[in-house]
Write an enzyme that holds these catalytic residues in place. Structure first.
Site, short mmCIF file in Angstrom:
data_model
loop_
_atom_site.label_atom_id
_atom_site.label_comp_id
_atom_site.label_asym_id
_atom_site.label_seq_id
_atom_site.Cartn_x
_atom_site.Cartn_y
_atom_site.Cartn_z
CD GLN A 88 -2.87 -1.40 2.70
OE1 GLN A 88 -4.16 -0.57 2.58
NE2 GLN A 88 -2.29 -2.18 3.53
CG HIS A 106 -2.78 2.50 -2.33
ND1 HIS A 106 -2.91 2.52 -0.30
CD2 HIS A 106 -4.10 1.98 -2.46
CE1 HIS A 106 -3.94 1.39 -0.64
NE2 HIS A 106 -4.82 1.39 -1.12
CD GLU A 200 -0.34 -0.12 18.23
OE1 GLU A 200 0.09 0.06 19.22
OE2 GLU A 200 -0.94 1.00 17.41
#
Ligand code: APR
Length: 236
Positions: A88, A106, A200
């Site tokens: 991306q 992208h 995370e």
């Protein structure tokens, strides 16, 4: 295990000094998506948009690839089957780290596009609304990046790769932007093992069979070592 398909996001370039989008100090905390990453924002104020991408292009040009980028290139070279990298990211750090045939869904900061005739050419370091398209002469040049509301590039190729994946790994992405965030479901439906490696938990962590949390320069390097062995010593 056979074909590996990898999706990367801004998190893999974080340790190269490039900001992510949605972390505490991320790009979207300092810039309005509507103003700098939509066709409407570009139509309203092309100078603001060019300034935003000029700054990112210059920052990306001086950022070094990190151990995670290099580990994925080693995996492509050393794995017994295909390793496809879909990113991306609009930086060129995968290529700088030695990766091949990277699919930039992208677009890239290195590309320029004419909004009038569709012509593409290598972007200059600094782009401006006054630049004229080398082919049609129109003053309608833009960065060749995909904005919100636009269709990502190479989707047919990407869906074909996901359909044939034995392992799908997502690295450094928050899983908040589709269609990329849905790739784990596609791969899983095709029978692939799915692994998420990020700092995370993401919005789509629930969809992964396996998760390795931590900085990419440790987690990705360890994962590649598990698959093909450790990086040869610098003197070796
Ligand atoms: N190592 C691994 N992961 C990291 C690290 C790191 N050092 N630092 C941050 N991350 C993780 C964060 O935990 C988060 O999950 O990287 C992810 C970054 O998420 P985003 O900033 O949302 O970036 P990304 O998922 O790539 O955004 C997707 O959104 O704005 C659009 O077009 C833009 O391509 C972008 C898309």
């Amino acid at each position: 295990m056979g074909k590996i398909v990898i999706l990367t996001g801004a998190g893999i370039s974080a340790e190269s000094g490039l900001g992510t989008f949605r972390d505490a100090d991320g790009l979207w905390a300092r810039h309005s998506i509507e103003d700098v990453a939509t066709p409407e924002g570009f139509a309203r104020n092309p100078s603001l948009v060019h300034d935003f991408y000029n700054a990112r292009r210059q920052q990306a040009a001086s950022a070094p690839p990190n151990a995670a980028h290099r580990a994925l290139a080693r995996l492509q070279a050393g794995w017994r089957n295909d390793v496809v990298i879909v990113t991306q990211n609009v930086d060129a750090l995968h290529e700088a780290g030695g990766a091949r045939d990277v699919i930039h869904m992208h677009g890239t900061l290195a590309g320029a596009l004419c909004a009038a005739c569709g012509h593409r050419w290598p972007a200059p370091d600094t782009m401006s609304p006054d630049d004229l398209c080398p082919r049609c002469g129109g003053a309608s040049t833009r960065p060749d990046v995909v904005w919100f509301g636009e269709m990502p590039y190479h989707m047919d190729r990407i869906m074909d790769h996901l359909a044939g994946a034995d392992l799908f790994a997502a690295i450094g992405t928050s899983g908040q932007v589709y269609p990329a965030a849905g790739f784990v479901q596609e791969a899983s439906a095709a029978g692939a093992h799915t692994l998420e490696m990020t700092l995370e938990a993401s919005d789509v962590s629930f969809g992964f069979a396996e998760s390795r949390l931590g900085p990419a320069t440790r987690v990705v390097v360890d994962w590649v070592a598990d698959l093909i062995g450790d990086e040869p010593a610098a003197d070796g």
